[in-house]
Motif scaffolding. Structure first.
Motif, PDB file in Angstrom:
ATOM      1  N   ASP A 216      13.580   9.260  14.713  1.00  0.00           N
ATOM      2  CA  ASP A 216      14.742   9.759  13.976  1.00  0.00           C
ATOM      3  C   ASP A 216      14.129  11.142  13.360  1.00  0.00           C
ATOM      4  O   ASP A 216      12.861  11.262  12.921  1.00  0.00           O
ATOM      5  CB  ASP A 216      14.811   8.975  12.652  1.00  0.00           C
ATOM      6  N   ASP A 217      14.599  12.275  13.625  1.00  0.00           N
ATOM      7  CA  ASP A 217      14.521  13.337  13.251  1.00  0.00           C
ATOM      8  C   ASP A 217      13.086  13.931  13.384  1.00  0.00           C
ATOM      9  O   ASP A 217      12.556  14.290  12.384  1.00  0.00           O
ATOM     10  CB  ASP A 217      14.980  13.479  11.639  1.00  0.00           C
ATOM     11  N   GLY A 218      12.757  13.579  14.604  1.00  0.00           N
ATOM     12  CA  GLY A 218      11.277  14.202  14.915  1.00  0.00           C
ATOM     13  C   GLY A 218       9.990  13.090  14.366  1.00  0.00           C
ATOM     14  O   GLY A 218       8.978  13.643  14.260  1.00  0.00           O
ATOM     15  N   TYR A 219      10.776  11.998  13.757  1.00  0.00           N
ATOM     16  CA  TYR A 219       9.472  10.999  13.736  1.00  0.00           C
ATOM     17  C   TYR A 219       9.761   9.522  14.324  1.00  0.00           C
ATOM     18  O   TYR A 219      10.610   9.181  14.769  1.00  0.00           O
ATOM     19  CB  TYR A 219       9.840  10.439  12.040  1.00  0.00           C
ATOM     20  N   VAL A 220       8.565   9.097  14.513  1.00  0.00           N
ATOM     21  CA  VAL A 220       8.537   7.724  14.969  1.00  0.00           C
ATOM     22  C   VAL A 220       8.310   6.803  14.023  1.00  0.00           C
ATOM     23  O   VAL A 220       7.689   6.793  13.377  1.00  0.00           O
ATOM     24  CB  VAL A 220       7.370   7.591  15.994  1.00  0.00           C
ATOM     25  N   VAL A 221       9.262   6.075  13.492  1.00  0.00           N
ATOM     26  CA  VAL A 221       9.178   5.086  12.577  1.00  0.00           C
ATOM     27  C   VAL A 221       9.320   3.546  12.788  1.00  0.00           C
ATOM     28  O   VAL A 221      10.062   3.484  13.717  1.00  0.00           O
ATOM     29  CB  VAL A 221      10.581   5.471  11.473  1.00  0.00           C
ATOM     30  N   ALA A 222       8.439   2.800  12.150  1.00  0.00           N
ATOM     31  CA  ALA A 222       8.662   1.445  12.102  1.00  0.00           C
ATOM     32  C   ALA A 222       8.760   0.944  10.684  1.00  0.00           C
ATOM     33  O   ALA A 222       8.177   1.221   9.938  1.00  0.00           O
ATOM     34  CB  ALA A 222       7.211   0.863  12.647  1.00  0.00           C
ATOM     35  N   VAL A 223       9.989   0.062  10.594  1.00  0.00           N
ATOM     36  CA  VAL A 223      10.250  -0.678   9.322  1.00  0.00           C
ATOM     37  C   VAL A 223      10.127  -1.967   9.459  1.00  0.00           C
ATOM     38  O   VAL A 223      10.518  -2.635  10.312  1.00  0.00           O
ATOM     39  CB  VAL A 223      11.620  -0.113   8.904  1.00  0.00           C
ATOM     40  N   VAL A 224       9.441  -2.943   8.635  1.00  0.00           N
ATOM     41  CA  VAL A 224       9.437  -4.213   8.633  1.00  0.00           C
ATOM     42  C   VAL A 224       9.898  -4.742   7.239  1.00  0.00           C
ATOM     43  O   VAL A 224       9.595  -4.347   6.068  1.00  0.00           O
ATOM     44  CB  VAL A 224       8.018  -4.617   9.107  1.00  0.00           C
ATOM     45  N   GLY A 225      10.256  -5.908   7.178  1.00  0.00           N
ATOM     46  CA  GLY A 225      10.781  -6.895   5.900  1.00  0.00           C
ATOM     47  C   GLY A 225       9.936  -8.022   5.940  1.00  0.00           C
ATOM     48  O   GLY A 225       9.676  -8.728   6.869  1.00  0.00           O
ATOM     49  N   SER A 226       9.827  -8.295   4.659  1.00  0.00           N
ATOM     50  CA  SER A 226       9.068  -9.719   4.403  1.00  0.00           C
ATOM     51  C   SER A 226      10.005 -10.804   4.394  1.00  0.00           C
ATOM     52  O   SER A 226      11.354 -10.769   4.253  1.00  0.00           O
ATOM     53  CB  SER A 226       8.376  -9.613   2.900  1.00  0.00           C
ATOM     54  N   GLU A 227       9.555 -11.925   5.106  1.00  0.00           N
ATOM     55  CA  GLU A 227      10.365 -13.165   5.061  1.00  0.00           C
ATOM     56  C   GLU A 227      10.347 -13.992   3.752  1.00  0.00           C
ATOM     57  O   GLU A 227      11.404 -14.647   3.525  1.00  0.00           O
ATOM     58  CB  GLU A 227       9.826 -14.069   6.187  1.00  0.00           C
ATOM     59  N   LYS A 228       9.292 -13.698   2.928  1.00  0.00           N
ATOM     60  CA  LYS A 228       9.118 -14.566   1.743  1.00  0.00           C
ATOM     61  C   LYS A 228       9.548 -13.864   0.534  1.00  0.00           C
ATOM     62  O   LYS A 228      10.180 -14.267  -0.316  1.00  0.00           O
ATOM     63  CB  LYS A 228       7.810 -15.158   1.759  1.00  0.00           C
ATOM     64  N   TYR A 229       9.440 -12.447   0.566  1.00  0.00           N
ATOM     65  CA  TYR A 229       9.577 -11.532  -0.894  1.00  0.00           C
ATOM     66  C   TYR A 229      10.642 -10.732  -0.447  1.00  0.00           C
ATOM     67  O   TYR A 229      10.746 -10.095   0.857  1.00  0.00           O
ATOM     68  CB  TYR A 229       8.272 -11.038  -1.289  1.00  0.00           C
ATOM     69  N   ALA A 230      11.089 -10.111  -1.334  1.00  0.00           N
ATOM     70  CA  ALA A 230      12.181  -8.912  -1.081  1.00  0.00           C
ATOM     71  C   ALA A 230      11.499  -7.539  -1.185  1.00  0.00           C
ATOM     72  O   ALA A 230      11.901  -6.727  -2.026  1.00  0.00           O
ATOM     73  CB  ALA A 230      13.201  -9.077  -2.408  1.00  0.00           C
ATOM     74  N   ILE A 231      10.496  -7.730  -0.262  1.00  0.00           N
ATOM     75  CA  ILE A 231       9.821  -6.373   0.072  1.00  0.00           C
ATOM     76  C   ILE A 231       9.778  -5.934   1.636  1.00  0.00           C
ATOM     77  O   ILE A 231      10.074  -6.834   2.264  1.00  0.00           O
ATOM     78  CB  ILE A 231       8.391  -6.298  -0.509  1.00  0.00           C
ATOM     79  N   GLY A 232       9.691  -4.613   1.801  1.00  0.00           N
ATOM     80  CA  GLY A 232       9.502  -4.120   3.011  1.00  0.00           C
ATOM     81  C   GLY A 232       8.584  -2.998   3.096  1.00  0.00           C
ATOM     82  O   GLY A 232       8.115  -2.603   2.025  1.00  0.00           O
ATOM     83  N   ALA A 233       8.279  -2.788   4.268  1.00  0.00           N
ATOM     84  CA  ALA A 233       7.042  -1.499   4.318  1.00  0.00           C
ATOM     85  C   ALA A 233       7.630  -0.734   5.660  1.00  0.00           C
ATOM     86  O   ALA A 233       8.330  -1.225   6.606  1.00  0.00           O
ATOM     87  CB  ALA A 233       5.833  -2.177   4.589  1.00  0.00           C
ATOM     88  N   LEU A 234       6.977   0.544   5.536  1.00  0.00           N
ATOM     89  CA  LEU A 234       7.099   1.268   6.705  1.00  0.00           C
ATOM     90  C   LEU A 234       5.941   2.190   7.057  1.00  0.00           C
ATOM     91  O   LEU A 234       5.381   2.558   6.247  1.00  0.00           O
ATOM     92  CB  LEU A 234       8.680   2.109   6.680  1.00  0.00           C
ATOM     93  N   ALA A 235       5.982   2.702   8.248  1.00  0.00           N
ATOM     94  CA  ALA A 235       5.131   3.750   8.807  1.00  0.00           C
ATOM     95  C   ALA A 235       5.658   4.572   9.748  1.00  0.00           C
ATOM     96  O   ALA A 235       6.578   4.353  10.558  1.00  0.00           O
ATOM     97  CB  ALA A 235       3.987   2.982   9.564  1.00  0.00           C
TER      98      ALA A 235
END
Ligand code: G
Ligand code: G
Ligand code: MN
Length: 527
Positions: A216-235
């Motif tokens: 996206d817009d000049g970035y390689v992005v990875a997004v992941v979401g937790s199965e147990k908690y309502a949290i996610g992370a990206l790089a």
């Protein structure tokens, strides 16, 4: 005509350059493109693994938070800040790798914790968000006892854990410019901690999936979401990082490719020009008398006296450089010019050797005939003319024929027989280096066998092939052939050959190929 040839030449040059440069540069560009694509794929993998790392640390924190609070509640202390409660908190703190502190909150104030009692309590301020499980999160917490650090507090049922805000994103990344973020999925993607630029809309791309990788817009992005908690992370990594690396590689490879291509073009052009031009140039060389002869002395191994010489043709080009026969004789053979060159060589012998023959009636001159030369009767006439013009007898001439000349065995046999009938002697040259069968040898009328330099070289080396020379000598004796060994460079070789009954020898030990008048000088001095 000249114009057309020049045009052709120009076209050939342009074509050679275009083909060679294309041949080298296209694969390089393809390789760079491939490297870019592979690099991109590798970076997507990296980003995914960083995002999972961040998420994993946060899930670990959440698990330790749950476990810690469960322990405190199960202790059922009536006073949440009793000495026993505090001891339990310290215990939990020490055994939980991610937690900085665990404590008790009353009305928004941290009353006590694994760090001790906090007097009137520390005001934690209002929660930034509350998850569906009822966890109240404060996400930019400052604490008076650590004014430089920023913390995150997770509160549930009066208990709170405190962690460093950077804790989840505190991972090592291979690339410098990686953005990392941890966010809550409860509050529509509220950032919990982040480093580097993060676009909030990236989080939305996750949707209901567990992980997603995109550009996206000049970035390689990875997004992941937790199965147990309502949290996610990206790089995320700016693609420019990759482009910069690829550009560095291209900056080296493409000029290198151009140089290689041009060199190749030059080589191709030079070779084709040379080959294409050879017959024309050889004809011109004949016309302009650019051929001359050197003579290599042949000595009697017992007396050391020069008894003859081998005529070796050379071509002096207009620029003064001398071309050796190995380079032009094969071309002359392929293009049907060999007969003219042989005729020229014989005339050169006839023109130069008369004086030597008059002074030394036993002297012999060996001339080399190519395979084609002994396929037709011309050579008989040419030899007769040579003998007449040189004023010598037929026995003064030795004809050297290589094994290749024996391939058309029936014709060769007839021709050699005719030549020999005139009194000219015949030597088999380069013996053992060709591929004719030995059984043939006995069916030809021959006088001499020339032992090739490659066998002489093995004498005294102990090489596996060093005994071959002995067999060649035995065979020559059995066939009643006299022997001339070639390429003798050491006295030890001469000694060995002499002891084994070889009569004659040629080689640098006795003399390199030289002009005929040098040979005459040696003969005059009786050397
Ligand atoms: O000494 P030099 O490098 O020139 O010898 C190279 C080879 O060229 C030798 O093996 C010799 O047989 C061959 N050669 C030399 N002169 C002639 C010649 O006049 N005609 C033919 N056909 N071959 C020759
Ligand atoms: O036609 P023929 O294969 O005999 O030619 C012999 C070739 O070997 C020629 O090129 C000649 O210059 C070369 N030559 C002759 N004597 C020696 C020698 O003693 N040592 C080396 N290295 N080359 C030799
Ligand atoms: Mn020879």
């Amino acid at each position: 005509m000249v114009n057309r040839m020049q045009m052709n030449k120009k076209a050939v040059v342009v074509l050679a350059v275009v083909v060679a440069v294309t041949a080298v540069v296209v694969p390089i560009i393809a390789a760079i493109d491939q490297a870019r694509r592979q690099g991109l794929e590798a970076e997507q993998e990296h980003m995914l693994s960083y995002a999972h790392d961040v998420l994993g640390r946060s899930e670990g924190t959440a698990e330790q938070f749950d476990a810690g609070i469960r322990k405190l509640r199960e202790a059922r202390e009536t006073d949440p800040c009793s000495e026993r409660s505090l001891a339990l908190m310290r215990d939990i703190d020490l055994s939980s790798s991610y937690l900085q502190a665990i404590g008790y909150v009353s009305q928004g104030r941290l009353v006590c914790s694994s760090l001790g009692k906090h007097g009137r309590g520390i005001d934690l301020g209002p929660a930034d968000l509350v998850t569906s499980r009822g966890v109240a999160i404060r996400n930019n917490l400052k604490l008076p006892f650590a004014p430089d650090a920023t913390f995150v507090a997770l509160e549930l049922n009066g208990y709170v854990v405190i962690v460093h805000k950077d804790q989840p994103i505190d991972i090592k990344t291979h690339e410098r410019d990686v953005s990392l973020a941890l966010f809550s999925l409860a509050g529509k993607g509220t950032g919990l901690s982040a480093r580097g630029p993060v676009d909030p809309k990236w989080i939305n791309r996750l949707g209901k999936r567990r992980e997603v990788v995109f550009r996206d817009d000049g970035y390689v992005v990875a997004v992941v979401g937790s199965e147990k908690y309502a949290i996610g992370a990206l790089a995320a990594l700016p693609v420019s990082y990759l482009d910069r690396r690829i550009r560095d590689v291209a900056a080296v490879l493409i000029p290198l490719g151009l140089v290689a291509g041009l060199t190749l073009a030059y080589a191709v052009f030079w070779l084709t020009q040379r080959r294409a031009a050879m017959p024309t140039v050889l004809k011109a060389a004949l016309k302009r008398n650019q051929f001359f002869l050197d003579y290599q002395p042949v000595v009697d191994l017992r007396t050391g006296r020069c008894v003859g010489a081998e005529a070796l043709i050379r071509w002096r080009q207009p620029n003064g450089s001398v071309v050796r026969p190995d380079l032009f004789i094969p071309v002359a053979e392929q293009t049907g010019l060999i007969a003219r060159i042989t005729a020229r060589m014989m005339r050169l012998v006839a023109g130069g050797a008369g004086q030597i023959f008059r002074a030394h009636p036993d002297f012999h001159i060996a001339i080399n005939l190519s395979a084609d030369d002994i396929q037709s009767d011309h050579v008989i006439e040419a030899l007769a003319a040579l003998i007449r013009d040189a004023g010598c007898g037929p026995a003064n001439i030795i004809v050297e024929v290589t094994e290749r000349g024996f391939l058309q065995a029936d014709i060769a046999r007839g021709m050699l027989s005719k030549i020999r009938a005139t009194g000219v002697q015949i030597a088999i040259d380069d013996f053992g280096t060709g591929y004719s069968s030995l059984s043939y040898l006995g069916t030809f009328e021959l006088d001499y066998l020339k032992i090739d330099k490659s066998f002489v070289d093995t004498i005294g080396t102990g090489a596996a092939t060093s005994h071959v020379v002995k067999h060649i000598i035995e065979m020559a004796k059995a066939l009643d052939l006299k022997m001339i060994a070639e390429g003798i460079e050491t006295e030890a070789q001469a000694q060995y050959l002499r002891e084994h009954g070889v009569q004659y020898a040629q080689g640098w030990l006795f003399g390199k190929p030289m002009p005929l008048h040098e040979i005459a000088k040696r003969l005059a001095h009786g050397a």
